[in-house]
Design a protein around this motif. Structure first.
Motif, PDB file in Angstrom:
ATOM      1  N   LYS A 121      42.625  22.808  39.507  1.00 21.64           N
ATOM      2  CA  LYS A 121      43.706  23.767  38.669  1.00 21.64           C
ATOM      3  C   LYS A 121      44.713  23.872  39.841  1.00 21.64           C
ATOM      4  CE  LYS A 121      44.273  27.507  35.751  1.00 21.64           C
ATOM      5  NZ  LYS A 121      43.650  29.008  35.112  1.00 21.64           N
ATOM      6  N   VAL A 160      48.725  24.667  41.789  1.00 25.26           N
ATOM      7  CA  VAL A 160      50.139  25.261  41.490  1.00 25.26           C
ATOM      8  C   VAL A 160      50.862  24.963  42.754  1.00 25.26           C
ATOM      9  CG1 VAL A 160      49.123  27.303  42.720  1.00 25.26           C
ATOM     10  CG2 VAL A 160      51.268  27.539  41.562  1.00 25.26           C
ATOM     11  N   GLU A 195      55.636  28.438  41.630  1.00 26.43           N
ATOM     12  CA  GLU A 195      56.118  29.708  42.267  1.00 26.43           C
ATOM     13  C   GLU A 195      57.280  29.273  43.110  1.00 26.43           C
ATOM     14  OE1 GLU A 195      55.564  32.735  41.718  1.00 26.43           O
ATOM     15  OE2 GLU A 195      53.710  32.487  40.233  1.00 26.43           O
ATOM     16  N   CYS A 241      51.935  34.815  48.701  1.00 21.98           N
ATOM     17  CA  CYS A 241      51.721  34.322  47.386  1.00 21.98           C
ATOM     18  C   CYS A 241      50.765  33.229  47.312  1.00 21.98           C
ATOM     19  CB  CYS A 241      53.279  33.305  47.109  1.00 21.98           C
ATOM     20  SG  CYS A 241      53.465  32.614  45.683  1.00 21.98           S
ATOM     21  N   ALA A 280      47.190  35.105  46.819  1.00 20.77           N
ATOM     22  CA  ALA A 280      47.282  35.353  45.738  1.00 20.77           C
ATOM     23  C   ALA A 280      46.776  34.326  44.659  1.00 20.77           C
ATOM     24  CB  ALA A 280      48.460  36.082  44.748  1.00 20.77           C
ATOM     25  N   GLU A 281      47.467  33.035  44.581  1.00 18.82           N
ATOM     26  CA  GLU A 281      47.128  32.081  43.927  1.00 18.82           C
ATOM     27  C   GLU A 281      45.513  31.464  44.404  1.00 18.82           C
ATOM     28  OE1 GLU A 281      48.598  30.845  41.526  1.00 18.82           O
ATOM     29  OE2 GLU A 281      50.257  32.166  41.881  1.00 18.82           O
ATOM     30  N   GLU A 300      43.159  33.314  45.254  1.00 19.03           N
ATOM     31  CA  GLU A 300      42.202  34.552  44.473  1.00 19.03           C
ATOM     32  C   GLU A 300      42.239  34.041  43.161  1.00 19.03           C
ATOM     33  OE1 GLU A 300      43.723  38.176  45.412  1.00 19.03           O
ATOM     34  OE2 GLU A 300      43.207  37.999  47.680  1.00 19.03           O
ATOM     35  N   LYS A 301      43.199  33.477  42.535  1.00 19.09           N
ATOM     36  CA  LYS A 301      42.718  33.267  41.107  1.00 19.09           C
ATOM     37  C   LYS A 301      42.188  31.808  41.014  1.00 19.09           C
ATOM     38  CE  LYS A 301      47.582  35.022  40.080  1.00 19.09           C
ATOM     39  NZ  LYS A 301      48.779  34.566  39.643  1.00 19.09           N
ATOM     40  N   GLY A 302      41.603  31.308  42.108  1.00 18.73           N
ATOM     41  CA  GLY A 302      40.742  29.772  42.073  1.00 18.73           C
ATOM     42  C   GLY A 302      41.787  28.854  41.913  1.00 18.73           C
ATOM     43  N   HIS A 303      42.859  28.879  42.222  1.00 21.64           N
ATOM     44  CA  HIS A 303      43.775  27.709  42.402  1.00 21.64           C
ATOM     45  C   HIS A 303      43.679  26.739  43.722  1.00 21.64           C
ATOM     46  CE1 HIS A 303      46.734  29.547  39.087  1.00 21.64           C
ATOM     47  NE2 HIS A 303      45.665  29.242  38.560  1.00 21.64           N
ATOM     48  N   ARG A 363      41.628  23.029  50.037  1.00 21.84           N
ATOM     49  CA  ARG A 363      42.190  23.506  48.805  1.00 21.84           C
ATOM     50  C   ARG A 363      43.818  23.837  49.131  1.00 21.84           C
ATOM     51  NH1 ARG A 363      39.700  29.162  47.533  1.00 21.84           N
ATOM     52  NH2 ARG A 363      41.130  28.861  45.574  1.00 21.84           N
TER      53      ARG A 363
END
Length: 646
Positions: free
Chosen positions: A261, A263, A310, A334, A337-338, A340-343, A375
């Motif tokens: 996933k 971003v 973003e 930024c 934060a992404e 932490e969402k697992g992105h 990642r």
């Protein structure tokens, strides 16, 4: 001096020589008759002696007007070259009544009618084959420089300029300092590209197929790696028509190599192209692709996974530039934060923007790489190509993917992009064994795939070479630049920049966007000591005679007036008309939304230095001439602000 003639008469005798001359004239007459009896061959002159001039005209063009003259000239020139390369015969070319002719001069005493028949019979099938299979390659070089991109490359028939304000043909009469966006091709680069086009044509004709295009693409990739000093790293280069196309290719490769996933976080998003939010999320960024396919802008490519976007702009809502420390803080937050969402995160870092800004700092990039490992995929937007080899190599060594173009600092024609992948990434992609998104077949021809050939099996094989010619022109400029000794390059960059800033500071209507005390002025964390740490883009805002910033529409009008002959504008004095007539091409307007205006730019390009270096000799007056041109540009800008802008 006549010894050879004397020996010839002594050895052959006058009568025998006369007999040879009579034989040659008879062969010419018989050849002319054979040409007259061949429907697709046209004799262009009488044959009173031993010379026959003709041309091949495809049957589909026999009844057309002279509008096809340029095409027929190119076709017959190609026929002559192929006859020579294939060892059939060695005719030459000449021009008769404005038409290129195949000139057959019979002068060898061994020539017989069988040779002439073989020549005439070889012209027709060769001409038919070239016309049927390789006609696009016969188009002139300036035509190819407009192909394989999008509508921005097409020129306005009234001005001869494209939407960038530049020309695909040399425009030596204009003062040009627009290399932050796009620049008209120079005469040396155009001549080099034209010779290269003919080489590609000859290779394809001899092979009787388009497979040589792949070899030319690989050679260009290797030449880029060599010119930029990274051959030993064995990077995996992939050419693309533009930086935006390259972004799309990178997104496809990254998501294929590492499914997940994803971003895309774009640093300096307000100074990227309008297509970036689409390309970095795997979507079509225009209604037509570089291969001419009609697509839906904003729609995801077939087979491309969904991903978020973003953007982190350089400027606040009020038009103020964030500091580098503020940019680092916002980028770091930024990314965290992404994560932490697992992105997974594709961080599109800006090496130099349209205004010469960068983000994040090299030190933050190091921290992010160490913290998030695989990642995080860092993608360096170095499309300005104002980057030194030391820093480019450092990025590749750290696993970053680098995007470049040849149309900015090195002043090649617009639309010449490339993505540079580290060897380790390419190995991971190939080991994955998965196909790239099928939608890439709308963008990538088979010849351009290189190591990706098995990953996109349905790629088409169009006959398009515009990108190759644009990159060849850019490499010509790059090599000219690097022929100048480094100490001369650095002193020239420093001297030009110092004088341009002084002119901007002293101008009554201009406000420099950055001054030498601004943190955005120059970088100190770079490995190289030439382009990366020096400012070579000088943006400024323009005020009117009342002290107010020009509106965005007024700046656009000013930019257009600078770039064309305005001497017919009413009310100008005779002394002003000469200045108004001078075409001045500088960097396109960039909007400053918070201030409701736009900035223009004076940009240094490689030609400022390379044009003053000839065969190892430095022209000490060349830089003075370049500065004189900048001074005249600013004088015309003053004239436009005072009298021409409505």
């Amino acid at each position: 001096m006549a010894l050879k003639v004397w020996f010839t008469f002594q050895g052959l005798g006058a009568e025998r020589m006369a007999a040879v001359v009579r034989k040659h004239c008879q062969l010419a007459q018989a050849t002319a008759q054979q040409i007259d009896e061949t429907p697709t061959l046209e004799r262009l002159a009488p044959v009173p002696m031993n010379i026959v001039c003709c041309r091949f005209v495809p049957s589909r063009l026999l009844s057309t007007s002279n509008e096809q003259t340029l095409y027929l000239d190119a076709l017959n020139k190609a026929i002559v070259t192929q006859l020579q390369l294939q060892g059939v015969a060695a005719p030459s070319t000449t021009t008769l009544h404005g038409q290129l002719a195949i000139r057959i001069a019979i002068v060898n005493h061994r020539t017989e009618m069988t040779h002439m028949t073989e020549l005439v019979e070889a012209i027709q099938p060769l001409g038919e084959r070239i016309d049927a299979r390789f006609a696009p390659l016969l188009q002139p070089t300036h035509w190819h420089l407009m192909q394989g991109g999008d509508a921005r490359l097409l020129v306005d028939p009234d001005t001869g300029l494209n939407r960038y304000g530049c020309s695909p043909s040399p425009r030596d009469n204009a003062f040009t300092f627009a290399s932050s966006t796009a620049t008209s091709v120079s005469t040396p680069a155009y001549q080099a590209a034209d010779a290269y086009r003919q080489r590609i044509l000859h290779d394809c004709v001899q092979a009787n197929e388009v497979t040589p295009l792949a070899a030319h693409c690989r050679a260009l990739e290797a030449d880029i790696a060599s010119t930029l000093g990274m051959t030993d790293l064995e990077p995996d280069l992939h050419l693309s028509p533009s930086g935006t196309d390259a972004q799309l290719h990178v997104v496809a490769a990254v998501t294929t190599a590492t499914p997940g996933k994803w971003v895309s976080i774009v640093c300096g998003s307000d100074e990227t192209g309008s297509g970036t939010p689409f390309s970095v999320t795997g979507c079509h960024f225009d209604g037509t692709t570089c291969l001419g396919h009609s697509v839906t802008k904003g729609e995801r490519l077939a087979g491309m996974p969904s991903m978020a976007f973003e953007g982190i702009p350089f400027k606040a809502d009020d038009g103020r530039f964030y500091t580098l420390a503020e940019m680092d803080q916002r980028i770091e937050a930024c990314v965290a934060a992404e994560m932490e969402k697992g992105h997974h995160v594709m961080l599109h870092a800006m090496d130099q923007s349209k205004f010469g800004c960068w983000a994040p700092s090299p030190s933050l990039l190091d921290r992010l790489r160490q913290r998030y490992g695989e990642r995080l995929q860092v993608i360096i937007d170095a499309c300005q190509l104002r980057i030194d080899a030391e820093d480019l190599r450092d990025h590749l060594a750290k696993g970053d993917i680098v995007l470049i173009t040849g149309s900015k600092f090195f002043t090649g024609p617009p639309f010449s992009g490339a993505a540079i992948f580290p060897q380790a990434f390419s190995h991971r992609l190939s080991q994955r064994g998965a196909h790239l998104p099928s939608g890439l077949t709308d963008y990538l021809p088979k010849a351009d795939l290189g190591t990706w050939e098995t990953l996109l099996p349905d790629a088409p094989s169009p006959l398009t070479i515009g990108m190759y010619l644009r990159w060849y022109a850019a490499l010509t400029e790059a090599k000219r630049y690097y022929q100048v000794p480094k100490d001369k390059r650095i002193s020239g960059l420093d001297g030009f920049g110092r004088n341009v800033m002084q002119m901007i500071d002293q101008h009554p209507y201009l406000d420099a966007l950055f001054d030498t005390t601004d943190p955005w002025w120059a970088r100190t964390e770079m490995h190289g000591d030439e382009l990366g740490i020096r400012r070579s883009i000088f943006p400024f805002l323009i005020r009117d005679t009342q002290g107010h910033y020009l509106s965005q529409d007024q700046v656009k009008t000013l930019y257009e007036q600078l770039n064309r002959d305005m001497s017919d504008h009413p009310g100008l004095t005779e002394s002003d008309k000469a200045l108004a007539a001078q075409c001045c091409h500088i960097g396109q307007p960039v909007k400053i939304e918070g201030k409701h205006t736009s900035a223009l730019r004076i940009s240094m390009g490689a030609r400022i230095l390379s044009d003053g270096w000839h065969d190892g000799v430095h022209d000490s007056h060349h830089l003075e001439e370049e500065l004189r041109q900048v001074r005249l540009i600013l004088e015309k800008l003053t004239l436009c602000v005072r009298q021409l802008i409505s």
